[in-house]
Design a protein around this motif. Structure first.
Motif, PDB file in Angstrom:
ATOM      1  N   ARG A 111       7.210  -6.828 -17.354  1.00  0.00           N
ATOM      2  CA  ARG A 111       5.328  -7.548 -17.026  1.00  0.00           C
ATOM      3  C   ARG A 111       4.464  -6.552 -16.326  1.00  0.00           C
ATOM      4  N   ASN A 112       5.013  -6.071 -14.734  1.00  0.00           N
ATOM      5  CA  ASN A 112       4.008  -5.326 -14.545  1.00  0.00           C
ATOM      6  C   ASN A 112       3.472  -3.874 -14.913  1.00  0.00           C
ATOM      7  N   VAL A 113       4.822  -3.255 -15.222  1.00  0.00           N
ATOM      8  CA  VAL A 113       4.150  -1.832 -15.258  1.00  0.00           C
ATOM      9  C   VAL A 113       3.589  -1.867 -17.365  1.00  0.00           C
TER      10      VAL A 113
ATOM     11  N   GLU B 103       4.322  -1.632  -3.900  1.00  0.00           N
ATOM     12  CA  GLU B 103       3.704  -2.271  -3.201  1.00  0.00           C
ATOM     13  C   GLU B 103       3.070  -4.508  -3.882  1.00  0.00           C
ATOM     14  N   MET B 104       2.468  -3.832  -5.283  1.00  0.00           N
ATOM     15  CA  MET B 104       3.014  -4.823  -5.912  1.00  0.00           C
ATOM     16  C   MET B 104       3.302  -5.849  -6.118  1.00  0.00           C
ATOM     17  N   PHE B 105       4.232  -5.443  -6.173  1.00  0.00           N
ATOM     18  CA  PHE B 105       5.767  -5.946  -6.316  1.00  0.00           C
ATOM     19  C   PHE B 105       6.518  -6.681  -4.986  1.00  0.00           C
ATOM     20  N   LEU B 106       5.747  -6.394  -4.284  1.00  0.00           N
ATOM     21  CA  LEU B 106       6.392  -6.872  -2.957  1.00  0.00           C
ATOM     22  C   LEU B 106       5.525  -8.384  -3.144  1.00  0.00           C
ATOM     23  N   MET B 107       4.357  -8.053  -2.976  1.00  0.00           N
ATOM     24  CA  MET B 107       3.350  -9.758  -2.366  1.00  0.00           C
ATOM     25  C   MET B 107       3.677 -10.186  -3.864  1.00  0.00           C
ATOM     26  N   PHE B 108       3.556  -9.832  -4.767  1.00  0.00           N
ATOM     27  CA  PHE B 108       3.347 -10.593  -6.102  1.00  0.00           C
ATOM     28  C   PHE B 108       4.573 -11.140  -6.884  1.00  0.00           C
ATOM     29  N   ALA B 109       5.931 -10.148  -6.516  1.00  0.00           N
ATOM     30  CA  ALA B 109       7.288 -10.882  -6.821  1.00  0.00           C
ATOM     31  C   ALA B 109       7.706 -11.342  -6.003  1.00  0.00           C
ATOM     32  N   LEU B 110       7.759 -10.593  -5.014  1.00  0.00           N
ATOM     33  CA  LEU B 110       8.735 -11.006  -3.923  1.00  0.00           C
ATOM     34  C   LEU B 110       7.521 -12.538  -2.721  1.00  0.00           C
ATOM     35  N   ALA B 111       6.615 -12.301  -3.208  1.00  0.00           N
ATOM     36  CA  ALA B 111       5.480 -13.367  -2.384  1.00  0.00           C
ATOM     37  C   ALA B 111       5.514 -12.310  -0.677  1.00  0.00           C
ATOM     38  N   ARG B 112       5.950 -11.095  -0.702  1.00  0.00           N
ATOM     39  CA  ARG B 112       5.979 -11.072   0.730  1.00  0.00           C
ATOM     40  C   ARG B 112       5.156 -11.787   1.334  1.00  0.00           C
ATOM     41  N   ALA B 113       4.687 -11.893   3.098  1.00  0.00           N
ATOM     42  CA  ALA B 113       3.842 -12.192   3.635  1.00  0.00           C
ATOM     43  C   ALA B 113       2.651 -11.676   4.351  1.00  0.00           C
ATOM     44  N   ASP B 114       3.315  -9.812   4.777  1.00  0.00           N
ATOM     45  CA  ASP B 114       2.943  -9.080   5.343  1.00  0.00           C
ATOM     46  C   ASP B 114       3.201  -7.103   4.441  1.00  0.00           C
ATOM     47  N   VAL B 115       1.387  -7.670   3.319  1.00  0.00           N
ATOM     48  CA  VAL B 115       1.513  -5.986   2.684  1.00  0.00           C
ATOM     49  C   VAL B 115       0.110  -5.681   2.127  1.00  0.00           C
ATOM     50  N   PHE B 116      -0.389  -4.797   2.617  1.00  0.00           N
ATOM     51  CA  PHE B 116      -1.702  -4.437   2.218  1.00  0.00           C
ATOM     52  C   PHE B 116      -1.634  -3.111   2.121  1.00  0.00           C
ATOM     53  N   SER B 117      -1.929  -2.918   0.481  1.00  0.00           N
ATOM     54  CA  SER B 117      -1.638  -1.827  -0.512  1.00  0.00           C
ATOM     55  C   SER B 117      -2.645  -0.978   0.067  1.00  0.00           C
ATOM     56  N   LEU B 118      -2.506  -0.050   1.044  1.00  0.00           N
ATOM     57  CA  LEU B 118      -3.796   0.993   0.624  1.00  0.00           C
ATOM     58  C   LEU B 118      -4.055   2.319   0.139  1.00  0.00           C
ATOM     59  N   GLY B 119      -3.345   2.405  -1.186  1.00  0.00           N
ATOM     60  CA  GLY B 119      -3.189   3.089  -2.148  1.00  0.00           C
ATOM     61  C   GLY B 119      -4.214   1.764  -3.726  1.00  0.00           C
ATOM     62  N   ASP B 120      -4.727   1.051  -2.420  1.00  0.00           N
ATOM     63  CA  ASP B 120      -5.621  -0.250  -3.740  1.00  0.00           C
ATOM     64  C   ASP B 120      -7.294   0.257  -3.413  1.00  0.00           C
ATOM     65  N   LEU B 121      -7.091   0.817  -4.458  1.00  0.00           N
ATOM     66  CA  LEU B 121      -9.278   1.547  -4.386  1.00  0.00           C
ATOM     67  C   LEU B 121      -9.944   0.501  -3.545  1.00  0.00           C
ATOM     68  N   ALA B 122      -9.602  -1.335  -4.688  1.00  0.00           N
ATOM     69  CA  ALA B 122     -10.253  -1.989  -3.834  1.00  0.00           C
ATOM     70  C   ALA B 122     -10.526  -2.424  -2.372  1.00  0.00           C
ATOM     71  N   LEU B 123      -9.004  -2.741  -1.942  1.00  0.00           N
ATOM     72  CA  LEU B 123      -8.840  -3.026  -1.064  1.00  0.00           C
ATOM     73  C   LEU B 123      -9.453  -2.189  -0.044  1.00  0.00           C
ATOM     74  N   ARG B 124      -9.221  -0.629  -0.062  1.00  0.00           N
ATOM     75  CA  ARG B 124     -10.380   0.445   0.827  1.00  0.00           C
ATOM     76  C   ARG B 124     -11.951  -0.219   0.652  1.00  0.00           C
ATOM     77  N   GLN B 125     -12.111  -0.137  -0.338  1.00  0.00           N
ATOM     78  CA  GLN B 125     -13.486  -0.436  -0.281  1.00  0.00           C
ATOM     79  C   GLN B 125     -14.036  -1.825   0.068  1.00  0.00           C
ATOM     80  N   GLY B 126     -12.774  -2.419  -0.728  1.00  0.00           N
ATOM     81  CA  GLY B 126     -13.501  -3.899   0.481  1.00  0.00           C
ATOM     82  C   GLY B 126     -13.284  -3.949   2.083  1.00  0.00           C
TER      83      GLY B 126
END
Length: 206
Positions: free
Chosen positions: A48-50, A141-164
């Motif tokens: 679904r993510n893909v 990393e999105m799979f880790l965060m939202f499918a496996l609900a891992r608590a300690d993932v921050f994706s620096l590959g995500d432009l919005a996160l870098r900008q924020g």
């Protein structure tokens, strides 16, 4: 080895993150966020993510509904039994057809053991998914965060996160900020995304 287990409550995480005064203000502005829970269907969630990549939420939901309607069920068997043209007819690009069928093949052969990904540490999950065509570190990393609900993932590959991150801490390198937010960086990322959305909607910036 990092296996950041899912949170059952945000209370300890928000208390920890609030030690950063800037993040404390973000949490106060945004309010409570729902607790994430691991998916019972890691394979189906990745598919679904893909299929939804680079699409709006509405378009992604429409494509997945068409795919489900075409296949009956979205499983490794049904994906492998379908022709490329059939999957294209459901709305997938040829690149996504290649990715979902390769993912289905990996599930069938055991090259990726989806049933046991939840027991693997974060980097092992990423390493298992990266060989799949069309799956990069951000998707993993999105799979880790939202499918496996891992608590300690921050994706620096995500432009919005870098900008924020740059907006919230303009004078502090991310290499200094992110360790302060561990081991709850997934929730920190979700607050950054939510605060980005507030600013984009016309809220006052920090």
């Amino acid at each position: 080895m990092t296996l950041s287990v899912p949170l059952t409550s945000h209370a300890p995480a928000t208390a920890h993150l609030s030690r950063d005064p800037v993040m404390a203000e973000v949490i106060a502005r945004v309010g409570d966020l729902p607790v994430l829970t691991p998916t019972p269907d890691p394979f189906g969630t990745l598919i679904r993510n893909v299929t939804g990549q680079q699409l709006s939420v509405k378009a992604a939901a429409s494509i997945h509904a068409r795919l489900t309607g075409t296949l009956g069920q979205v499983t490794a068997d049904t994906l492998l039994a379908a022709s490329g043209d059939t999957l294209r007819g459901a709305g997938l690009s040829w690149a996504k057809v290649r990715t979902v069928q390769a993912t289905a093949q990996a599930a069938k052969t055991g090259a990726v053991d989806f049933a046991h990904l939840a027991a693997q540490d974060d980097e092992a999950v990423i390493a298992a998914l990266l060989p799949l065509p069309g799956i990069g570190r951000w998707t993993a990393e999105m799979f880790l965060m939202f499918a496996l609900a891992r608590a300690d993932v921050f994706s620096l590959g995500d432009l919005a996160l870098r900008q924020g991150l740059a907006r919230l801490h303009p004078d502090t390198p991310s290499a200094e900020v992110l360790p302060r937010w561990a081991p709850y960086r997934t929730l920190a990322a979700r607050y950054v995304w939510a605060d980005n959305a507030r600013v984009k909607a016309g809220g006052e910036p920090v």
